[in-house]
Design a protein around this motif. Sequence first.
Motif, PDB file in Angstrom:
ATOM      1  N   GLU A 220       0.842  -1.209   0.000  1.00 19.94           N
ATOM      2  CA  GLU A 220       0.000   0.000   0.000  1.00 19.94           C
ATOM      3  C   GLU A 220       0.875   1.256   0.000  1.00 19.94           C
ATOM      4  N   ARG A 221       0.272   2.353  -0.449  1.00 24.16           N
ATOM      5  CA  ARG A 221       0.941   3.650  -0.346  1.00 24.16           C
ATOM      6  C   ARG A 221       0.766   4.147   1.097  1.00 24.16           C
ATOM      7  N   VAL A 222       1.888   4.506   1.719  1.00 25.43           N
ATOM      8  CA  VAL A 222       1.844   4.896   3.126  1.00 25.43           C
ATOM      9  C   VAL A 222       2.684   6.156   3.358  1.00 25.43           C
ATOM     10  N   SER A 223       2.449   6.755   4.519  1.00 26.40           N
ATOM     11  CA  SER A 223       3.390   7.790   4.963  1.00 26.40           C
ATOM     12  C   SER A 223       3.944   7.340   6.305  1.00 26.40           C
ATOM     13  N   VAL A 224       5.242   7.525   6.477  1.00 27.47           N
ATOM     14  CA  VAL A 224       5.907   7.056   7.688  1.00 27.47           C
ATOM     15  C   VAL A 224       6.512   8.251   8.411  1.00 27.47           C
ATOM     16  N   SER A 225       6.114   8.420   9.676  1.00 23.77           N
ATOM     17  CA  SER A 225       6.730   9.473  10.502  1.00 23.77           C
ATOM     18  C   SER A 225       7.877   8.835  11.254  1.00 23.77           C
ATOM     19  N   GLU A 226       9.062   9.333  11.026  1.00 22.41           N
ATOM     20  CA  GLU A 226      10.229   8.845  11.765  1.00 22.41           C
ATOM     21  C   GLU A 226      10.953  10.055  12.331  1.00 22.41           C
ATOM     22  N   ALA A 227      12.038   9.796  13.063  1.00 17.97           N
ATOM     23  CA  ALA A 227      12.715  10.887  13.759  1.00 17.97           C
ATOM     24  C   ALA A 227      13.071  12.034  12.807  1.00 17.97           C
ATOM     25  N   ALA A 228      13.491  11.696  11.577  1.00 18.24           N
ATOM     26  CA  ALA A 228      13.962  12.724  10.644  1.00 18.24           C
ATOM     27  C   ALA A 228      12.815  13.454   9.935  1.00 18.24           C
ATOM     28  N   GLY A 229      11.579  13.030  10.107  1.00 17.32           N
ATOM     29  CA  GLY A 229      10.437  13.672   9.438  1.00 17.32           C
ATOM     30  C   GLY A 229       9.512  12.642   8.827  1.00 17.32           C
ATOM     31  N   VAL A 230       8.702  13.101   7.860  1.00 18.02           N
ATOM     32  CA  VAL A 230       7.716  12.204   7.253  1.00 18.02           C
ATOM     33  C   VAL A 230       8.191  11.809   5.857  1.00 18.02           C
ATOM     34  N   VAL A 231       8.126  10.522   5.545  1.00 18.67           N
ATOM     35  CA  VAL A 231       8.454  10.058   4.188  1.00 18.67           C
ATOM     36  C   VAL A 231       7.245   9.326   3.621  1.00 18.67           C
ATOM     37  N   ASN A 232       7.019   9.520   2.322  1.00 17.13           N
ATOM     38  CA  ASN A 232       5.906   8.848   1.645  1.00 17.13           C
ATOM     39  C   ASN A 232       6.444   7.848   0.645  1.00 17.13           C
ATOM     40  N   GLY A 233       5.716   6.778   0.460  1.00 18.21           N
ATOM     41  CA  GLY A 233       6.123   5.793  -0.527  1.00 18.21           C
ATOM     42  C   GLY A 233       5.247   4.563  -0.439  1.00 18.21           C
ATOM     43  N   VAL A 234       5.683   3.501  -1.101  1.00 22.02           N
ATOM     44  CA  VAL A 234       4.937   2.248  -1.049  1.00 22.02           C
ATOM     45  C   VAL A 234       5.667   1.302  -0.090  1.00 22.02           C
ATOM     46  N   ALA A 235       4.908   0.751   0.870  1.00 24.66           N
ATOM     47  CA  ALA A 235       5.491  -0.205   1.828  1.00 24.66           C
ATOM     48  C   ALA A 235       5.716  -1.499   1.074  1.00 24.66           C
ATOM     49  N   GLU A 236       6.971  -1.693   0.622  1.00 23.18           N
ATOM     50  CA  GLU A 236       7.203  -2.777  -0.331  1.00 23.18           C
ATOM     51  C   GLU A 236       7.435  -4.127   0.350  1.00 23.18           C
ATOM     52  N   ALA A 237       8.203  -4.110   1.421  1.00 29.63           N
ATOM     53  CA  ALA A 237       8.567  -5.389   2.052  1.00 29.63           C
ATOM     54  C   ALA A 237       9.094  -5.132   3.450  1.00 29.63           C
ATOM     55  N   VAL A 238       9.287  -6.223   4.190  1.00 30.92           N
ATOM     56  CA  VAL A 238       9.973  -6.129   5.482  1.00 30.92           C
ATOM     57  C   VAL A 238      11.143  -7.101   5.460  1.00 30.92           C
ATOM     58  N   GLU A 239      12.185  -6.743   6.220  1.00 32.37           N
ATOM     59  CA  GLU A 239      13.353  -7.615   6.332  1.00 32.37           C
ATOM     60  C   GLU A 239      13.217  -8.488   7.570  1.00 32.37           C
ATOM     61  N   PRO A 240      13.953  -9.609   7.632  1.00 30.79           N
ATOM     62  CA  PRO A 240      13.929 -10.433   8.845  1.00 30.79           C
ATOM     63  C   PRO A 240      14.321  -9.654  10.105  1.00 30.79           C
ATOM     64  N   SER A 241      15.040  -8.555   9.949  1.00 35.04           N
ATOM     65  CA  SER A 241      15.392  -7.708  11.103  1.00 35.04           C
ATOM     66  C   SER A 241      14.178  -6.924  11.585  1.00 35.04           C
ATOM     67  N   GLY A 242      13.105  -6.911  10.787  1.00 34.73           N
ATOM     68  CA  GLY A 242      11.910  -6.145  11.133  1.00 34.73           C
ATOM     69  C   GLY A 242      11.858  -4.801  10.431  1.00 34.73           C
ATOM     70  N   ALA A 243      12.960  -4.393   9.772  1.00 36.55           N
ATOM     71  CA  ALA A 243      12.968  -3.093   9.089  1.00 36.55           C
ATOM     72  C   ALA A 243      11.981  -3.093   7.921  1.00 36.55           C
ATOM     73  N   LEU A 244      11.392  -1.912   7.686  1.00 36.64           N
ATOM     74  CA  LEU A 244      10.436  -1.742   6.588  1.00 36.64           C
ATOM     75  C   LEU A 244      11.166  -1.170   5.373  1.00 36.64           C
ATOM     76  N   LEU A 245      10.904  -1.722   4.205  1.00 30.39           N
ATOM     77  CA  LEU A 245      11.502  -1.193   2.978  1.00 30.39           C
ATOM     78  C   LEU A 245      10.436  -0.390   2.240  1.00 30.39           C
ATOM     79  N   LEU A 246      10.746   0.890   2.095  1.00 30.20           N
ATOM     80  CA  LEU A 246       9.782   1.831   1.522  1.00 30.20           C
ATOM     81  C   LEU A 246      10.267   2.254   0.134  1.00 30.20           C
ATOM     82  N   ARG A 247       9.455   2.034  -0.892  1.00 31.31           N
ATOM     83  CA  ARG A 247       9.818   2.465  -2.260  1.00 31.31           C
ATOM     84  C   ARG A 247       9.374   3.926  -2.429  1.00 31.31           C
ATOM     85  N   LEU A 248      10.334   4.815  -2.560  1.00 31.51           N
ATOM     86  CA  LEU A 248      10.018   6.238  -2.670  1.00 31.51           C
ATOM     87  C   LEU A 248       9.611   6.582  -4.103  1.00 31.51           C
ATOM     88  N   ASP A 249       9.056   7.798  -4.274  1.00 26.98           N
ATOM     89  CA  ASP A 249       8.557   8.185  -5.598  1.00 26.98           C
ATOM     90  C   ASP A 249       9.670   8.274  -6.636  1.00 26.98           C
TER      91      ASP A 249
END
Length: 264
Positions: A220-249
Motif C-alpha cells: 500500500e501507499r503509506v506515509s511514515v513518521s520517523e525521527a527525521a520527518g515524514v516520508v511517503n512511498g509504497v510499503a514494499e517489504a519487510v526484512e527479517p530484522s523487522g525493518a520496513l523497505l519503503l519504495r520512494l517516488d
Amino acid sequence: MDAAQTDLTEATISAALADRGVALRPFRCLNETQSTNDDALSWLAEATDAVDGAFVVADLQTKGRGRLGRTWVTTPGGALTLTYLMRPQVEQLARVGMLGALSVCETIRHGAGAHVRCGIKWPNDVQINGRKVCGVLPEAAWDGSRLRGVALGIGLNVRLDFAGTAQEQTAVSLEPALGLPIDRADLLARLIERLDYWRAQIASTDLFDTWRAHLNMIGERVSVSEAAGVVNGVAEAVEPSGALLLRLDDGSVQRVIAGDIALG
Ligand code: BTN
C-alpha cells in the motif's frame, strides 16, 4: 473468551492457566504499579526466579510507557497490561516485538474473534478493522555488553472507552469489537499460551513469515513518521530484522527501522 468475568488475581490467573493447560510459572499480579515493564526489568536484575516466560500483570499502571517516548494510559480494569520476561540470544532481539504482536493477533483470532479483521500495523501495533487494539513495547536490559533479558510489554484494550477522546477514530477495545464480555484472566492465559509457543520458535523462519503474513499495509501507499520527518512511498517489504523497505517516488528504497506508519 466468553467465560464469566473475574478479577485479575493470583488465584484467577493460576486457575485460568491450569484450565487452558498452560504451564504454571512465576508471575506477579499487582493491583497498581507504575509500569509492568519497570517491574519486569527490576525482576530481571534480581535474577532469582525471573525465568523465561515469567510475567508481571497489573490492573492499573500509573506511568505506563508507549513506543517512541509516549505515555500509555489505561483505567482500572479497562485493559490487560502485562510484561512477559524473556532471556533470548542477542541475535534474536529483533524477533521479540514480532512474537508479541503475532501472539496477540492469534489470541484474538483463535478466540471469538474469527469474524473480525485482526492484523498487525508495522512494526507491532495490533489492529481490529484498522483500529489499534494493542501496543507492544519490548525493552532490553544489559549487563555491559551481555544481554540480561527482555521485558516484552503488552497493552491490550479490553473495555476502555475512547468516545470523546483523541483516539476515538483510531483505537478500539476488544469487548465492543467482539461484542462479548471478556474475562481478563482467561484472555491472559490464552495469550501466555501463544507467547510460549512463539517463544519456542523464536529462531524459526516461521515466526518471521507468519508475522509478515499478518502485516496490514504491505503493497500500500503509506506515509511514515520517523525521527527525521515524514516520508511517503509504497510499503514494499519487510526484512527479517523487522525493518520496513519503503519504495520512494524517485524509485529508490528507504530502509525504516522505527516510526509510525499510516495509509495514504
Ligand atoms: C505502544 O506505544 O504501542 C506500546 C504500548 C505498550 C504498553 C504496555 S502496557 C504493559 C507494559 N508496561 C508499560 O509501561 N508499557 C507496556
